[in-house]
Design a protein around this motif. Structure first.
Motif, PDB file in Angstrom:
ATOM      1  N   GLU A 209    -110.163  20.121  86.265  1.00 15.74           N
ATOM      2  CA  GLU A 209    -110.139  20.763  87.575  1.00 15.74           C
ATOM      3  C   GLU A 209    -111.548  20.847  88.154  1.00 15.74           C
ATOM      4  OE1 GLU A 209    -107.516  21.645  89.538  1.00 15.74           O
ATOM      5  OE2 GLU A 209    -106.444  20.511  87.996  1.00 15.74           O
ATOM      6  N   TYR A 210    -112.540  21.167  87.303  1.00 13.85           N
ATOM      7  CA  TYR A 210    -113.928  21.136  87.754  1.00 13.85           C
ATOM      8  C   TYR A 210    -114.307  19.731  88.198  1.00 13.85           C
ATOM      9  CZ  TYR A 210    -115.327  25.848  86.309  1.00 13.85           C
ATOM     10  OH  TYR A 210    -115.478  27.206  86.222  1.00 13.85           O
ATOM     11  N   ALA A 211    -113.881  18.742  87.439  1.00 10.62           N
ATOM     12  CA  ALA A 211    -114.190  17.347  87.768  1.00 10.62           C
ATOM     13  C   ALA A 211    -113.589  16.969  89.119  1.00 10.62           C
ATOM     14  CB  ALA A 211    -113.679  16.425  86.673  1.00 10.62           C
ATOM     15  N   LYS A 212    -112.383  17.430  89.401  1.00 11.97           N
ATOM     16  CA  LYS A 212    -111.742  17.117  90.679  1.00 11.97           C
ATOM     17  C   LYS A 212    -112.544  17.696  91.849  1.00 11.97           C
ATOM     18  CE  LYS A 212    -107.019  16.989  88.841  1.00 11.97           C
ATOM     19  NZ  LYS A 212    -105.714  17.683  88.825  1.00 11.97           N
ATOM     20  N   ALA A 213    -113.119  18.881  91.648  1.00 10.32           N
ATOM     21  CA  ALA A 213    -113.922  19.486  92.706  1.00 10.32           C
ATOM     22  C   ALA A 213    -115.131  18.613  93.033  1.00 10.32           C
ATOM     23  CB  ALA A 213    -114.360  20.885  92.298  1.00 10.32           C
ATOM     24  N   TYR A 214    -115.755  18.046  91.999  1.00 12.30           N
ATOM     25  CA  TYR A 214    -116.901  17.163  92.236  1.00 12.30           C
ATOM     26  C   TYR A 214    -116.449  15.817  92.796  1.00 12.30           C
ATOM     27  CZ  TYR A 214    -120.105  20.432  90.078  1.00 12.30           C
ATOM     28  OH  TYR A 214    -120.874  21.544  89.817  1.00 12.30           O
ATOM     29  N   ALA A 215    -115.283  15.349  92.385  1.00 12.88           N
ATOM     30  CA  ALA A 215    -114.747  14.117  92.965  1.00 12.88           C
ATOM     31  C   ALA A 215    -114.461  14.299  94.445  1.00 12.88           C
ATOM     32  CB  ALA A 215    -113.486  13.699  92.220  1.00 12.88           C
ATOM     33  N   ALA A 216    -113.977  15.492  94.815  1.00 17.68           N
ATOM     34  CA  ALA A 216    -113.703  15.778  96.218  1.00 17.68           C
ATOM     35  C   ALA A 216    -114.978  15.755  97.051  1.00 17.68           C
ATOM     36  CB  ALA A 216    -113.012  17.137  96.356  1.00 17.68           C
ATOM     37  N   LYS A 217    -116.119  16.020  96.412  1.00 20.10           N
ATOM     38  CA  LYS A 217    -117.403  15.971  97.108  1.00 20.10           C
ATOM     39  C   LYS A 217    -117.952  14.552  97.186  1.00 20.10           C
ATOM     40  CE  LYS A 217    -118.702  20.664  95.652  1.00 20.10           C
ATOM     41  NZ  LYS A 217    -118.813  21.279  96.988  1.00 20.10           N
ATOM     42  N   GLY A 218    -117.273  13.591  96.560  1.00 22.36           N
ATOM     43  CA  GLY A 218    -117.678  12.195  96.691  1.00 22.36           C
ATOM     44  C   GLY A 218    -118.239  11.558  95.446  1.00 22.36           C
ATOM     45  N   MET A 219    -118.108  12.201  94.287  1.00 21.00           N
ATOM     46  CA  MET A 219    -118.656  11.651  93.053  1.00 21.00           C
ATOM     47  C   MET A 219    -117.552  11.020  92.209  1.00 21.00           C
ATOM     48  SD  MET A 219    -121.263  14.755  92.019  1.00 21.00           S
ATOM     49  CE  MET A 219    -122.424  13.713  91.134  1.00 21.00           C
ATOM     50  N   VAL A 220    -117.957  10.045  91.379  1.00 19.13           N
ATOM     51  CA  VAL A 220    -117.075   9.499  90.355  1.00 19.13           C
ATOM     52  C   VAL A 220    -117.413  10.223  89.062  1.00 19.13           C
ATOM     53  CG1 VAL A 220    -116.365   7.443  89.077  1.00 19.13           C
ATOM     54  CG2 VAL A 220    -116.974   7.257  91.502  1.00 19.13           C
ATOM     55  N   VAL A 221    -116.452  10.948  88.503  1.00 21.16           N
ATOM     56  CA  VAL A 221    -116.707  11.820  87.359  1.00 21.16           C
ATOM     57  C   VAL A 221    -116.091  11.218  86.099  1.00 21.16           C
ATOM     58  CG1 VAL A 221    -116.541  14.176  86.461  1.00 21.16           C
ATOM     59  CG2 VAL A 221    -116.618  13.779  88.943  1.00 21.16           C
ATOM     60  N   PHE A 222    -116.864  11.221  85.022  1.00 15.48           N
ATOM     61  CA  PHE A 222    -116.379  10.725  83.737  1.00 15.48           C
ATOM     62  C   PHE A 222    -116.435  11.835  82.707  1.00 15.48           C
ATOM     63  CE2 PHE A 222    -117.229   8.225  79.697  1.00 15.48           C
ATOM     64  CZ  PHE A 222    -115.901   7.824  79.543  1.00 15.48           C
ATOM     65  N   LEU A 223    -115.291  12.134  82.087  1.00  9.89           N
ATOM     66  CA  LEU A 223    -115.216  13.095  80.989  1.00  9.89           C
ATOM     67  C   LEU A 223    -115.021  12.294  79.709  1.00  9.89           C
ATOM     68  CD1 LEU A 223    -113.302  14.336  83.565  1.00  9.89           C
ATOM     69  CD2 LEU A 223    -113.625  16.353  82.143  1.00  9.89           C
ATOM     70  N   PRO A 224    -115.985  12.303  78.810  1.00 10.54           N
ATOM     71  CA  PRO A 224    -115.965  11.392  77.662  1.00 10.54           C
ATOM     72  C   PRO A 224    -115.192  11.938  76.470  1.00 10.54           C
ATOM     73  CG  PRO A 224    -118.034  12.568  77.704  1.00 10.54           C
ATOM     74  CD  PRO A 224    -117.267  13.030  78.918  1.00 10.54           C
ATOM     75  N   ASP A 225    -115.173  11.122  75.438  1.00 13.05           N
ATOM     76  CA  ASP A 225    -114.567  11.461  74.154  1.00 13.05           C
ATOM     77  C   ASP A 225    -115.690  11.550  73.120  1.00 13.05           C
ATOM     78  OD1 ASP A 225    -112.608  12.018  72.332  1.00 13.05           O
ATOM     79  OD2 ASP A 225    -111.773   9.996  72.270  1.00 13.05           O
ATOM     80  N   TYR A 226    -115.408  12.209  71.986  1.00 12.14           N
ATOM     81  CA  TYR A 226    -116.414  12.334  70.930  1.00 12.14           C
ATOM     82  C   TYR A 226    -115.929  11.810  69.580  1.00 12.14           C
ATOM     83  CZ  TYR A 226    -117.954  15.812  74.378  1.00 12.14           C
ATOM     84  OH  TYR A 226    -118.312  16.457  75.527  1.00 12.14           O
ATOM     85  N   PHE A 227    -114.620  11.906  69.358  1.00  9.57           N
ATOM     86  CA  PHE A 227    -114.070  11.588  68.040  1.00  9.57           C
ATOM     87  C   PHE A 227    -112.969  10.524  68.180  1.00  9.57           C
ATOM     88  CE2 PHE A 227    -115.048  16.202  68.135  1.00  9.57           C
ATOM     89  CZ  PHE A 227    -116.179  16.164  67.324  1.00  9.57           C
TER      90      PHE A 227
END
Length: 337
Positions: free
Chosen positions: A244-262
């Motif tokens: 949901e935080y990522a969507k807020a930044y996407a709405a501002k015009g950014m491409v957001v990547f949430l990565p994996d660790y394992f």
């Protein structure tokens, strides 16, 4: 007529945003586009009809904020009947940047017209008659405008207010359908924010992240700034709250990547699988500095290589464990802006 309206109302490089509950459902970037798509399309004779009457307005140092009347007719503005009903019944909050020309006419440079909350940061250092005064002598950014949050008209008869009132009145004039394209293409798009699973590899081992962006960047073949949002230790492209935080930044015009660790699929809701990754985290994941830095940097490199992203315009943020991973990426050489 549409071109003339745009020339009278918007600067050549103006921005025009329509938000629905704080998320951009429409974004245009110049007066010509606004004239063709807004005056002749969304708010024109062949689509919804916008009564631009003001309910309230305030001015402070080149920024006007307040509320417009509901649309007279929202037919065709969206494919969702329930949203059309809201557009016809609910006021539209706005935040508009602009200036008054020497001839006394107001020209907008950036506009946010919102159904529901206007999620936009703006400085407001003036006294306000609004119930939630966001004035600040330090120039802090104001809170978003929420429903019924602006009720003042003061100062009622200032040149800035009166020029703005005339501007909004002119926007409500009858449009001539004969001057518009026969098939306007614009409509509000509530599915504009895309959540796209993204698999990538760490030396042959598959990891599973999540890309979040506005689909019009694909349609328009436009590159955008990127943001790596490092989430909690579950990885897997972030938790529901982090997305949901990522969507807020996407709405501002950014491409957001949430990565994996394992390599394991953990998630943040299944306690059994979540414990697998938490055990790795508490078992010393960050103590293996070389490995942690490699995984953190890989997220940055993955986003940087994406064709939708401007490679030298990438930022980072992290939640909890993710904050440590953002630092690990920077230590490993990520060139965050």
């Amino acid at each position: 007529m549409a071109e003339a309206l745009a020339a009278e109302h918007y600067a050549h490089n103006a921005e025009f945003h329509v938000q629905v509950n704080g998320v951009d459902a429409l974004f245009l970037t110049n007066a010509s586009e606004i004239s063709t798509e807004v005056f002749c399309g969304l708010f024109g004779p062949q689509r919804a009809d916008a009564n631009a009457g003001l309910i309230s307005v305030e001015h402070c140092n080149g920024i006007w904020r307040g509320s417009f009347s509901p649309l007279r007719n929202a037919s065709g503005a969206t494919d969702a009947a329930e949203l059309e009903a809201l557009l016809e019944s609910e006021p539209r909050n706005f935040v508009i940047w602009g200036y008054v020309r020497e001839d006394g006419k107001f020209v907008a440079t950036r506009e946010y017209s919102c159904l529901g909350a206007c999620i936009v940061s703006y400085p407001w250092s003036c006294e306000s008659s609004s119930p939630s005064d966001c004035s600040s002598s330090f120039g802090d950014l104001c809170d978003p405008i929420l429903d019924d949050n602006v009720s003042g008209w003061g100062p009622m008869y200032s040149p800035e207010i009166m020029s703005f009132v005339k501007w909004t009145s002119a926007r409500g004039v009858e449009k001539d359908a004969g001057t518009c394209p026969t098939s306007p293409t614009l409509s509000l798009d509530l599915d504009q924010i895309i959540e796209e699973p993204n698999t990538y590899s760490d030396n042959g081992t598959q990891l599973s992240g999540m890309l979040i962006y506005q689909k019009r960047w694909v349609a328009n073949n436009q590159r955008r700034p990127g943001l790596v949002l490092y989430g909690g230790p579950w990885g897997d492209g972030g938790s529901a709250a982090e997305r949901e935080y990522a969507k807020a930044y996407a709405a501002k015009g950014m491409v957001v990547f949430l990565p994996d660790y394992f390599t394991e699929t953990c998630g943040d809701t299944n306690q059994t699988t979540l414990m697998i990754c938490l055990n790795k985290y508490f078992g010393g994941f960050l103590s293996d500095t070389a490995y942690a830095q490699r995984i953190a940097l890989l997220a940055y490199k993955t986003l940087k290589a994406h064709p939708m992203v401007i490679p030298d315009k990438i930022g980072a943020m992290g939640f909890c464990f993710g904050g440590a991973m953002a630092l690990q990426a920077a230590r490993a050489g990520a060139q965050f802006e």
